[in-house]
Design a protein around this motif. Structure first.
Motif, PDB file in Angstrom:
ATOM      1  N   CYS A 187      39.618 -19.198  -3.914  1.00 33.84           N
ATOM      2  CA  CYS A 187      38.220 -18.798  -3.748  1.00 33.84           C
ATOM      3  C   CYS A 187      38.073 -17.401  -4.319  1.00 33.84           C
ATOM      4  N   MET A 188      37.331 -17.263  -5.431  1.00 27.84           N
ATOM      5  CA  MET A 188      37.070 -15.948  -6.020  1.00 27.84           C
ATOM      6  C   MET A 188      35.777 -15.417  -5.430  1.00 27.84           C
ATOM      7  N   THR A 189      35.883 -14.325  -4.671  1.00 21.48           N
ATOM      8  CA  THR A 189      34.715 -13.750  -4.026  1.00 21.48           C
ATOM      9  C   THR A 189      33.993 -12.812  -4.987  1.00 21.48           C
ATOM     10  N   GLY A 190      32.750 -12.482  -4.639  1.00 20.63           N
ATOM     11  CA  GLY A 190      31.947 -11.583  -5.461  1.00 20.63           C
ATOM     12  C   GLY A 190      30.813 -12.336  -6.130  1.00 20.63           C
ATOM     13  N   LYS A 191      30.400 -11.846  -7.277  1.00 21.75           N
ATOM     14  CA  LYS A 191      29.286 -12.431  -8.029  1.00 21.75           C
ATOM     15  C   LYS A 191      29.712 -12.605  -9.482  1.00 21.75           C
ATOM     16  N   PRO A 192      29.826 -13.869  -9.962  1.00 18.09           N
ATOM     17  CA  PRO A 192      29.619 -15.108  -9.214  1.00 18.09           C
ATOM     18  C   PRO A 192      30.796 -15.427  -8.309  1.00 18.09           C
ATOM     19  N   GLY A 193      30.629 -16.421  -7.452  1.00 23.08           N
ATOM     20  CA  GLY A 193      31.725 -16.905  -6.629  1.00 23.08           C
ATOM     21  C   GLY A 193      32.225 -18.220  -7.187  1.00 23.08           C
ATOM     22  N   ILE A 194      33.524 -18.348  -7.325  1.00 22.95           N
ATOM     23  CA  ILE A 194      34.119 -19.566  -7.882  1.00 22.95           C
ATOM     24  C   ILE A 194      35.153 -20.102  -6.906  1.00 22.95           C
ATOM     25  N   ILE A 195      35.113 -21.404  -6.681  1.00 26.41           N
ATOM     26  CA  ILE A 195      36.101 -22.065  -5.822  1.00 26.41           C
ATOM     27  C   ILE A 195      36.721 -23.211  -6.608  1.00 26.41           C
ATOM     28  N   CYS A 196      38.023 -23.300  -6.583  1.00 30.91           N
ATOM     29  CA  CYS A 196      38.724 -24.472  -7.109  1.00 30.91           C
ATOM     30  C   CYS A 196      39.508 -25.079  -5.956  1.00 30.91           C
ATOM     31  N   VAL A 197      39.340 -26.370  -5.751  1.00 27.50           N
ATOM     32  CA  VAL A 197      40.070 -27.062  -4.699  1.00 27.50           C
ATOM     33  C   VAL A 197      40.678 -28.323  -5.308  1.00 27.50           C
ATOM     34  N   GLU A 198      41.954 -28.567  -5.019  1.00 22.65           N
ATOM     35  CA  GLU A 198      42.653 -29.728  -5.573  1.00 22.65           C
ATOM     36  C   GLU A 198      43.491 -30.385  -4.493  1.00 22.65           C
ATOM     37  N   GLY A 199      43.620 -31.707  -4.618  1.00 21.91           N
ATOM     38  CA  GLY A 199      44.375 -32.493  -3.647  1.00 21.91           C
ATOM     39  C   GLY A 199      43.889 -33.925  -3.692  1.00 21.91           C
TER      40      GLY A 199
END
Length: 292
Positions: A187-199
């Motif tokens: 989860c990259m916080t700040g602006k913009p915010g980016i989330i990568c989730v895998e499984g």
């Protein structure tokens, strides 16, 4: 936009009309964006140029026997019903194992539909007809098979974009959910915010539903990658755990409008994790333009 997308949106409006007639009571169908249907109609009429947001909503189903409720989370991609629908069923009366089994059964059923077929109403009917067994048999016992067959699972990677991620309680929730489920990413916080989730697909979809519920509006899944596997998916993972990603920012942290993340550093991070191709998908900028 292509005629096929407009045709898809017209079919989506038709299906929403059917759903509202099936569930006329207030609160039974909850739109994530109350203006989304109006915006789609304006787009189809030509009074709106920009492609409207996707239709996302929750249907609350009352199961008669046993007397329980199921929340069905639905996301209609712009090209649905010509591409797959995103569905996830949830109930406080189901344990995690049974909830995953319920969603596997639902996903398998929806997979039998041909492209172009509307299937939300059918999914509702399937849940009403088949969900009782998942509640009545919450503790399943499995007998070992003399000839076990390999089970295929879908390994999924979701790339999620948000206008910003600042709040401490939201950041904590994202990390807690990621670590509770068997998923990896960041989860990259700040602006913009980016989330990568895998499984595995069921875990990723539960993560996606949980972090958005009940009212995170400015967030979207920009890109997904999936592959069928008979193993545990470990060799498919690009990340070893689920962690918060903190990069340098431009501007003062106290001034949120100026707190932009260093995209050059983020690009280098993606390269290290064999994901450079996602940069243009997320931001509409070719990675070469940052390097020049």
């Amino acid at each position: 936009m292509s005629a096929s997308v407009k045709e898809s949106l017209q079919l989506q409006l038709l299906e929403m009309e059917m759903l509202f007639s099936m569930f006329p009571n207030r609160g039974e169908v909850k739109l994530e964006d109350v203006n989304v249907l109006t915006n789609i109609k304006r787009y189809l009429e030509g009074s709106r140029e920009a492609l409207p947001p996707k239709i996302e909503f929750v249907i609350t189903l009352q199961i008669e026997e046993p007397k329980v409720k199921i929340d069905l989370q639905v996301t209609m991609p712009h090209s649905y019903p010509y591409v797959a629908l995103q569905l996830f069923g949830r109930s406080s009366e189901l344990d995690r194992q049974q909830q995953l089994l319920l969603n596997k059964g639902l996903t398998s059923y929806i997979g039998t539909f041909d492209p172009g077929e509307l299937c939300v109403c059918a999914a509702v009917q399937w849940l009403q007809d088949n969900s009782a067994s998942y509640f009545l048999n919450r503790r399943l016992t499995y007998e070992p098979s003399t000839q076990p067959k390999p089970v295929k699972n879908t390994f999924l990677r979701m790339w999620i974009y948000s206008h910003h991620i600042y709040q401490q309680d939201l950041r904590k929730k994202i990390l807690d959910v990621g670590k509770r489920l068997d998923v990896t990413g960041f989860c990259m916080t700040g602006k913009p915010g980016i989330i990568c989730v895998e499984g595995f697909k069921e875990h990723c979809e539960e993560f996606w539903h949980t972090i958005r519920y009940p009212n995170w509006k400015h967030i979207s899944c920009k890109h997904t990658e999936s592959v069928e596997t008979e193993g545990d998916g470990k060799d498919l993972r690009l990340f070893h755990s689920f962690e918060e990603l903190l990069l340098e920012a431009h501007g003062d942290y106290g001034l949120r409008n100026d707190y932009h993340m260093n995209l050059g550093q983020f690009l280098e991070f993606l390269k290290r994790h064999k994901s450079e191709h996602v940069f243009q998908i997320l931001f509409g900028i070719e990675s070469k333009s940052l390097e020049s």
